[in-house]
Design an enzyme around this catalytic site. Structure first.
Site, mmCIF file in Angstrom:
data_model
loop_
_atom_site.group_PDB
_atom_site.id
_atom_site.type_symbol
_atom_site.label_atom_id
_atom_site.label_comp_id
_atom_site.label_asym_id
_atom_site.label_seq_id
_atom_site.Cartn_x
_atom_site.Cartn_y
_atom_site.Cartn_z
ATOM 1 N N HIS A 15 0.826 -1.216 0.000
ATOM 2 C CA HIS A 15 0.000 0.000 0.000
ATOM 3 C C HIS A 15 0.856 1.261 0.000
ATOM 4 O O HIS A 15 1.333 1.705 1.049
ATOM 5 C CB HIS A 15 -0.942 0.020 1.199
ATOM 6 C CG HIS A 15 -2.110 0.932 1.006
ATOM 7 N ND1 HIS A 15 -3.291 0.519 0.410
ATOM 8 C CD2 HIS A 15 -2.284 2.238 1.293
ATOM 9 C CE1 HIS A 15 -4.138 1.536 0.349
ATOM 10 N NE2 HIS A 15 -3.540 2.598 0.882
ATOM 11 N N ASP A 54 0.584 5.275 -1.531
ATOM 12 C CA ASP A 54 -0.350 6.255 -2.095
ATOM 13 C C ASP A 54 0.338 7.344 -2.918
ATOM 14 O O ASP A 54 -0.194 8.453 -3.048
ATOM 15 C CB ASP A 54 -1.159 6.907 -0.972
ATOM 16 C CG ASP A 54 -2.228 5.987 -0.410
ATOM 17 O OD1 ASP A 54 -2.956 5.379 -1.204
ATOM 18 O OD2 ASP A 54 -2.335 5.880 0.831
ATOM 19 N N GLU A 103 -8.547 1.094 -3.620
ATOM 20 C CA GLU A 103 -8.975 1.287 -2.231
ATOM 21 C C GLU A 103 -10.360 1.921 -2.167
ATOM 22 O O GLU A 103 -10.520 3.103 -2.441
ATOM 23 C CB GLU A 103 -7.955 2.157 -1.493
ATOM 24 C CG GLU A 103 -8.230 2.274 -0.008
ATOM 25 C CD GLU A 103 -7.143 3.011 0.724
ATOM 26 O OE1 GLU A 103 -6.951 2.753 1.921
ATOM 27 O OE2 GLU A 103 -6.463 3.868 0.104
ATOM 28 N N HIS A 108 -13.383 2.333 2.051
ATOM 29 C CA HIS A 108 -12.376 3.214 2.639
ATOM 30 C C HIS A 108 -12.988 3.717 3.943
ATOM 31 O O HIS A 108 -13.507 2.912 4.727
ATOM 32 C CB HIS A 108 -11.984 4.338 1.665
ATOM 33 C CG HIS A 108 -10.790 5.119 2.148
ATOM 34 N ND1 HIS A 108 -10.818 6.476 2.337
ATOM 35 C CD2 HIS A 108 -9.552 4.716 2.519
ATOM 36 C CE1 HIS A 108 -9.641 6.881 2.794
ATOM 37 N NE2 HIS A 108 -8.856 5.831 2.913
ATOM 38 N N HIS A 131 -9.959 -1.409 6.527
ATOM 39 C CA HIS A 131 -10.953 -0.328 6.611
ATOM 40 C C HIS A 131 -12.381 -0.804 6.878
ATOM 41 O O HIS A 131 -13.258 0.016 7.102
ATOM 42 C CB HIS A 131 -10.972 0.526 5.332
ATOM 43 C CG HIS A 131 -9.841 1.487 5.211
ATOM 44 N ND1 HIS A 131 -9.753 2.637 5.961
ATOM 45 C CD2 HIS A 131 -8.755 1.483 4.408
ATOM 46 C CE1 HIS A 131 -8.665 3.298 5.627
ATOM 47 N NE2 HIS A 131 -8.020 2.609 4.697
ATOM 48 N N HIS A 167 -3.255 -3.282 4.622
ATOM 49 C CA HIS A 167 -2.593 -2.343 5.541
ATOM 50 C C HIS A 167 -3.410 -2.258 6.822
ATOM 51 O O HIS A 167 -4.399 -1.548 6.893
ATOM 52 C CB HIS A 167 -2.370 -0.971 4.902
ATOM 53 C CG HIS A 167 -3.585 -0.305 4.334
ATOM 54 N ND1 HIS A 167 -4.415 -0.883 3.411
ATOM 55 C CD2 HIS A 167 -4.102 0.937 4.559
ATOM 56 C CE1 HIS A 167 -5.380 -0.056 3.078
ATOM 57 N NE2 HIS A 167 -5.230 1.051 3.778
ATOM 58 N N ASP A 209 1.736 2.191 3.936
ATOM 59 C CA ASP A 209 0.787 3.305 3.796
ATOM 60 C C ASP A 209 1.528 4.623 3.558
ATOM 61 O O ASP A 209 1.019 5.703 3.845
ATOM 62 C CB ASP A 209 -0.138 3.434 5.002
ATOM 63 C CG ASP A 209 -1.473 4.093 4.645
ATOM 64 O OD1 ASP A 209 -1.711 4.374 3.455
ATOM 65 O OD2 ASP A 209 -2.279 4.347 5.561
#
Length: 434
Positions: A47, A49, A162, A189, A236, A257, A330
């Protein structure tokens, strides 16, 4: 034939790892051992971003791609990935939930938003990022392709998605994303969707679905993910969503994650009773939990450090086994970092920490990427088994646009053949009579 070659190569690698590990114990530090190990086995971070940073800083995001070869804002750029010996990354296709961008889909999730457009643009950024940096990045979807990239000296680049709020409530959209190479889908999410219930941003959010779990469409989604070979990601999600997805899925599941709730009580972390559902026993499902670096999930903050991340990994491993844990930073999706894992140059520190705690080189090869690739192969095997299954025709039960009785055009209904027009008019008459 390629499978035989890959198996033989892995056996040779494991033998070499054992030799390096025993020799290094006397000759160098755990950090030295970690770096040598990372040159043999790829570390896969599930993960990162980075695409959202590119989009957030630039009106013309593609113009910024060449800057990745130098110093780039955030936690990740190519020099730091190289310094950190990163073997592969899942770049995330993501768009923030409606509370962030002020686009409310309404209680039925039917009010149009820009989420699908934004997700497509994020995917375009990832594709162009890989193409612009072909000397450092190489597209991969399977475990074999990860190894191909690693042996070529490149960072394997995979695609994760995600949040199902970006799908426009459509399984058809999911199938198109599968064709475009998406390898996992996080069921929520920080917001609910037409498919599933979210754990929220860390504070309670209003319930959207009865039982705070999957909707009927969400259960169809899980089955469709199995069919097309996309990993079911339970990060999540609510505990109820986790349990239901584990029960419904025919393939192994992942947390791309997450941390251990027993060590830090945060709704984004996985509770022990859910972890106990992962395994090989009756009623269990195979899977892997990729441990996150974000301090609010690691705790206490400030004070979260690389040792604390390792604590989470060891707690999870005590329940599911060391062959079911992995690494997920993350990076570029968090505002603070743990000490010792501040950016993409620091991956060797978590490998060294676990080696110092007695994890063997073979176990660490699994933690860095082997465990995840085993799950990827298992998900692919289920997809192959289900290839004769027809695509799901399910739709969101609260959609009001199907059948598309207004698609004929103006007053003369110019886009329809006469018999189609007659049928639609009869349908509308029946609706009016009701």
């Amino acid at each position: 034939m390629y499978k035989i070659f890959r198996t033989t190569a892995l056996l040779l690698i494991i033998g070499f790892i054992a030799h390096v590990g025993s020799a290094s114990a006397a000759a160098g530090s755990f950090l030295d051992q970690a770096i040598k190990l990372m040159e043999i086995c790829p570390l896969l971070d599930t993960h990162i971003d980075l695409p959202q940073i590119i989009r957030s800083l630039n009106r013309r995001p593609l113009d910024a791609l060449l800057q990745l070869n130098g110093s780039f804002p955030g936690h990740v750029d190519i020099p730091r990935m190289r310094q950190g010996r990163l073997g592969g990354a899942f770049w995330t296709v993501w768009a923030p939930c409606y509370d962030v961008v002020d686009e409310d889909p309404g209680p039925d999730f039917n009010t149009p938003t820009n989420h699908l457009r934004d997700a497509m643009e994020m995917l375009d950024i990832i594709q162009n990022m890989i193409a612009r940096h072909s000397g450092d990045l190489q597209y991969a979807r399977s475990s074999a392709e990860v190894w191909d990239a690693f042996r070529a000296g490149k960072i394997a680049s995979l695609i994760g998605m995600e949040g199902t709020h970006v799908l426009g409530n459509s399984l058809g959209v999911l199938r198109v994303f599968a064709q475009l190479g998406v390898r996992y889908l996080t069921l929520t999410h920080t917001c609910h969707s037409a498919f599933a219930s979210s754990a929220g941003p860390g504070t309670p959010i209003a319930q959207a679905h009865e039982g705070t779990g999957l909707t009927d469409l969400g259960k169809e989604l899980v089955r469709e993910l199995n069919r097309v070979g996309i990993m079911v990601d339970l990060s999540h999600t609510t505990d109820a969503t986790m349990r239901q997805a584990i029960a419904v899925s025919e393939a192994p599941v992942v947390w791309t994650h997450a941390g251990a709730r027993a060590l830090w009580d945060h709704p984004r972390n996985v509770p022990d009773d859910v972890l106990s559902l992962i395994g090989d026993g009756p009623g269990q499902k195979d899977g892997v939990i990729q441990s996150i670096f974000f301090p609010p999930f690691i705790g206490p903050n400030p004070g979260a450090n690389v040792s604390r991340v390792a604590d989470h990994m060891e707690h999870i491993a005590r329940i599911v086994g060391r062959h079911r844990v992995g690494i997920a930073s993350d990076f570029d999706g968090m505002w603070t970092t743990v000490d010792g894992l501040e950016d993409a140059s620091k991956y060797p520190n978590i490998v060294a920490e676990l080696l110092s705690r007695g994890w063997t080189p073979e176990e660490m090869c699994g933690v860095m990427g082997g465990n995840l690739m085993r799950i990827m192969d298992a998900v692919d095997a289920v997809s192959e088994r289900l290839k004769g299954r027809l695509p799901s025709s399910a739709i969101w039960e609260k959609r009001k646009d199907l059948p598309s009785t207004k698609w004929g055009g103006g007053g003369e209904q110019v886009y329809w053949p006469r018999d189609v027009k007659d049928k639609v008019e009869k349908m509308q008459l029946r609706h009016d009579e009701l």
